[in-house]
Design an enzyme around this catalytic site. Structure first.
Site, PDB file in Angstrom:
ATOM      1  N   HIS A  64      -6.403 -11.272  10.189  1.00  0.00           N
ATOM      2  CA  HIS A  64      -6.283 -12.534   9.467  1.00  0.00           C
ATOM      3  C   HIS A  64      -7.565 -13.357   9.521  1.00  0.00           C
ATOM      4  CE1 HIS A  64      -1.778 -11.846  10.011  1.00  0.00           C
ATOM      5  NE2 HIS A  64      -2.007 -11.819   8.711  1.00  0.00           N
ATOM      6  N   GLU A 108       4.303 -14.598  -2.888  1.00  0.00           N
ATOM      7  CA  GLU A 108       4.933 -13.515  -2.131  1.00  0.00           C
ATOM      8  C   GLU A 108       6.095 -12.967  -2.954  1.00  0.00           C
ATOM      9  OE1 GLU A 108       6.316 -10.734  -0.016  1.00  0.00           O
ATOM     10  OE2 GLU A 108       4.620 -11.754   0.931  1.00  0.00           O
ATOM     11  N   ASP A 158      -3.662 -10.168   0.226  1.00  0.00           N
ATOM     12  CA  ASP A 158      -3.146  -9.697   1.519  1.00  0.00           C
ATOM     13  C   ASP A 158      -2.004  -8.733   1.237  1.00  0.00           C
ATOM     14  OD1 ASP A 158      -2.467  -9.372   4.161  1.00  0.00           O
ATOM     15  OD2 ASP A 158      -1.601 -11.369   4.407  1.00  0.00           O
TER      16      ASP A 158
END
Length: 287
Positions: A64, A108, A158
């Site tokens: 991260h 997401e 990500d």
């Protein structure tokens, strides 16, 4: 799974890793993916999707920090950041450490991942989901960027590996839309696997990104959980100077941000763009 049962990752054929399951915390199908979260004595809490480890408490900070701080420090003035994926909250946590960032949008695909990670991996987000700059969008990242009229200074993909829901985040159309959604001087970065075992993934990303960005490269970090070598991240922008900042400039920006990390620093940032010769050869051959 029972106490001390082992969980085997299924990412690669003929080669893999296993974990002892010291305490199973959750396992179910979220509607999008098969999600499992368990405790392991060596790595803390572990989350896996569809048989592939996504993150562990013990070493998540490496991944991260490198995905967030390399583009943000290189940019030097990012106000709007888009995170594609990142449902565990770790990327959001690191991006939110930059006081100059005014808006963080996270897209997401799976609301279940966010919900369960808030409950079972609270250290990952460390309260960042409550940051007033943060906006959560539950949607397919590919559809979001294809339809968005917003512009961002940094886009962080990500993503999972290019299987299942994550496969579309490695396509030419996605890269083209990300390029369109960047402000002038913007930077796009993406998870690109372990290049020793997933070299084709890196080569394909390099070839596709080259249609939409004038400066494409990769940088690396050693993340123990992602076994098989060094973790590789794609880097794309229209300005090669952003990738070539000297360590003094990087250090000054880090100090200005008051950023203290466990892995990332100016020297690591600068050196992470040095790639092994076998990867350079593969990238050269693909041109």
């Amino acid at each position: 799974m029972s106490h001390q049962e082992t969980w085997h990752e299924t990412l690669h054929d003929h080669f893999g890793q296993y974990f002892t399951v010291d305490n199973l915390l959750y396992r179910d199908t979220t509607g999008q993916q098969d999600l499992v979260i368990f405790e392991n004595a060596a790595l803390g809490r572990v989350m896996a999707l569809d048989g592939v480890v996504q993150t562990t408490e013990r070493d998540e900070f490496i991944y991260h920090e490198m995905m967030a701080h390399v583009p943000l420090i290189a940019h030097g003035g990012a106000k709007k950041v888009l995170i594609i994926g990142g449902g565990d909250g770790g990327m959001l946590r690191e991006v939110s450490r930059h006081p100059g960032v005014e808006q963080i949008t996270m897209v997401e695909i799976d609301a279940g991942v966010v919900t369960f990670c808030k409950q079972y991996l609270p250290r990952h987000n460390a309260g960042a989901f409550d940051d007033p700059r943060f906006k959560l969008v539950i949607a397919d990242g590919v559809n979001f960027v294809s339809q968005s009229s917003e512009k961002f200074d940094v886009i962080i993909s990500d993503c999972t590996d290019p299987i299942g829901p994550g496969e579309s985040l490695f396509t030419s159309n996605f890269y083209q839309d990300c390029a369109r959604c960047l402000n002038e001087g913007g930077i796009f970065v993406a998870q690109n696997g372990v290049c020793f075992l997933q070299q084709d993934e890196v080569v394909n990303s390099h070839r596709k990104l080259g249609h939409y960005f004038s400066d494409i490269s990769f940088y690396q970090a050693a993340v123990p959980t992602y076994y098989g070598g060094i973790m590789t991240f794609a880097w794309a922008s229209q300005n090669p100077a952003l990738r070539q900042l000297d360590t003094a400039t990087l250090a000054a920006r880090i100090d200005e941000t008051a950023l203290t990390c466990r892995y990332y620093n100016a020297a690591i940032h600068h050196g992470s763009f040095a790639l092994p010769q076998y990867l350079l050869n593969a990238l050269s051959a693909s041109r």
